[in-house]
Design a protein around this motif. Sequence first.
Motif, PDB file in Angstrom:
ATOM      1  N   SER A  76      77.747  82.177  68.665  1.00  0.00           N
ATOM      2  CA  SER A  76      79.054  82.835  68.660  1.00  0.00           C
ATOM      3  C   SER A  76      79.102  83.867  69.773  1.00  0.00           C
ATOM      4  N   ILE A  77      80.320  84.155  70.221  1.00  0.00           N
ATOM      5  CA  ILE A  77      80.570  85.268  71.138  1.00  0.00           C
ATOM      6  C   ILE A  77      81.743  86.059  70.584  1.00  0.00           C
ATOM      7  N   LYS A  78      81.483  87.303  70.255  1.00  0.00           N
ATOM      8  CA  LYS A  78      82.528  88.187  69.725  1.00  0.00           C
ATOM      9  C   LYS A  78      82.916  89.186  70.799  1.00  0.00           C
ATOM     10  N   VAL A  79      84.200  89.223  71.132  1.00  0.00           N
ATOM     11  CA  VAL A  79      84.722  90.163  72.116  1.00  0.00           C
ATOM     12  C   VAL A  79      85.435  91.271  71.345  1.00  0.00           C
ATOM     13  N   SER A  80      84.725  92.373  71.117  1.00  0.00           N
ATOM     14  CA  SER A  80      85.226  93.424  70.225  1.00  0.00           C
ATOM     15  C   SER A  80      86.516  94.059  70.724  1.00  0.00           C
ATOM     16  N   GLN A 108      81.220  94.619  74.008  1.00  0.00           N
ATOM     17  CA  GLN A 108      82.055  95.740  73.603  1.00  0.00           C
ATOM     18  C   GLN A 108      82.593  96.476  74.817  1.00  0.00           C
ATOM     19  N   ILE A 159      84.287  81.391  69.729  1.00  0.00           N
ATOM     20  CA  ILE A 159      84.615  82.449  70.676  1.00  0.00           C
ATOM     21  C   ILE A 159      86.025  82.906  70.341  1.00  0.00           C
ATOM     22  N   THR A 160      86.203  84.207  70.159  1.00  0.00           N
ATOM     23  CA  THR A 160      87.531  84.742  69.873  1.00  0.00           C
ATOM     24  C   THR A 160      87.843  85.871  70.843  1.00  0.00           C
ATOM     25  N   VAL A 189      77.559  89.792  71.218  1.00  0.00           N
ATOM     26  CA  VAL A 189      78.679  90.716  71.016  1.00  0.00           C
ATOM     27  C   VAL A 189      78.875  91.501  72.302  1.00  0.00           C
ATOM     28  N   ASP A 222      73.570  84.935  68.836  1.00  0.00           N
ATOM     29  CA  ASP A 222      74.906  85.512  68.666  1.00  0.00           C
ATOM     30  C   ASP A 222      75.067  86.642  69.675  1.00  0.00           C
TER      31      ASP A 222
END
Length: 297
Positions: free
Chosen positions: A129-133, A89, A152-153, A87, A85
Motif C-alpha cells: 500500500s501507499i498512503k498519501v497523508s 506525509q 494507493i489513495t 506512508v 507499506d
Amino acid sequence: MTQDRRRKADARRFQPSLDGRLEPRLLLSGTRTQIAALPGKFIIQVAGGGTKSRVVTPTGQIFDLVLTGTGSVKATGNARTGKVDIVVQGTNQDTELTINLMGRAKFKGSAHTYASGAVFRTNILNVNSIKVSSGTIGSILGYRTAMLTGPITVAGTNKVERIAFSEIAPSASINVGGDLNTLDVINNASFSGPGTGVTTGRDLNSVYVGGNLSLADGASITVGRDLGLTAQPAKGTGPSGQGMVVQGNFTIGATSALKIVRNVVGSVVVQGNLTGSSRISAAGGSGALIVSGTTTP
C-alpha cells in the motif's frame, strides 16, 4: 615494562576475530558491501531528515524510497508476506516518490558461498500500500522496480503527474481525486474483485500497459471526466500517449467495466484481443477503438 625493559603485551588491544562476530549495521551512506542483511527479516532505516528510507528485504535486495520535494517517507515491512507499506506525509503536487533498486546486501557468513537467497530475488519491491497523508503528490515512480498489490489513495483534487509500476496485481487499486496524467505499467495489470481497479475524479489522460490488462469479478476503471483529454509527453523510460494503449490482450469480465463519465478524446488501442467490448461506455467523444486482434462483446 618488565625488569629487562621489554614491553608487555597489551591485554586490552582490540583484535576483531575472523569469524565475523561484529554486529551487522546498515549504513545509508556506505556501499552495498557495508550492508549486512538478516535472513527472513526486513531492515529499514531513514535518512535525509525523513526524505529517504532504505529497505533491505528478507532476500537481501536493497531499495531506496526517495522523496524529491516537500515531505517525508516511512516504510514498514511484513516478513511473512514479503510486502512493504509506505506512508508519505507533508507532500504537495510537486513532490515525487521514487523507488530505486540499489543492489544486494551481504548475509553473514556468505562471503565464500553462493549468494544467499539469489534464487528468490526478483529485483522488484512488493508494495502492499501507499498512503498519501496530505492527499496530494506529484508522482509515484516504480516503473521497473516495484509491483503494486494493494491500494494507493490520493484523495485531494490536485493533479497527479504520473503513477508507474512494473506490474499491478489483482488485489490492487489506484484512487485519485483529481486528474491523473499518466499511468504506466511495463508488464501486466490485473484487477480482480469489488473495489479494485482505477478511479479518477477528473481526467485520465494517458494509460500504457506493456502486457495484458484485465478486469474481473467487479473490478473497474472509472474516469470521472475525460479519457485522453490532454496528450502526454514521454516520461522517464515510459512512452508518450493520449488515451489508452494495451500491448497485449484487454479482458473485461461480465461484472466489470471501463466507464468514461464524459468523453473519449484519445483512442483506446489494443494490440492483442479485446474481450468484453460491450462493457466499455462513454457519453461521447472523438476517440476511436482500435483492436489489432479479435473483438468479442
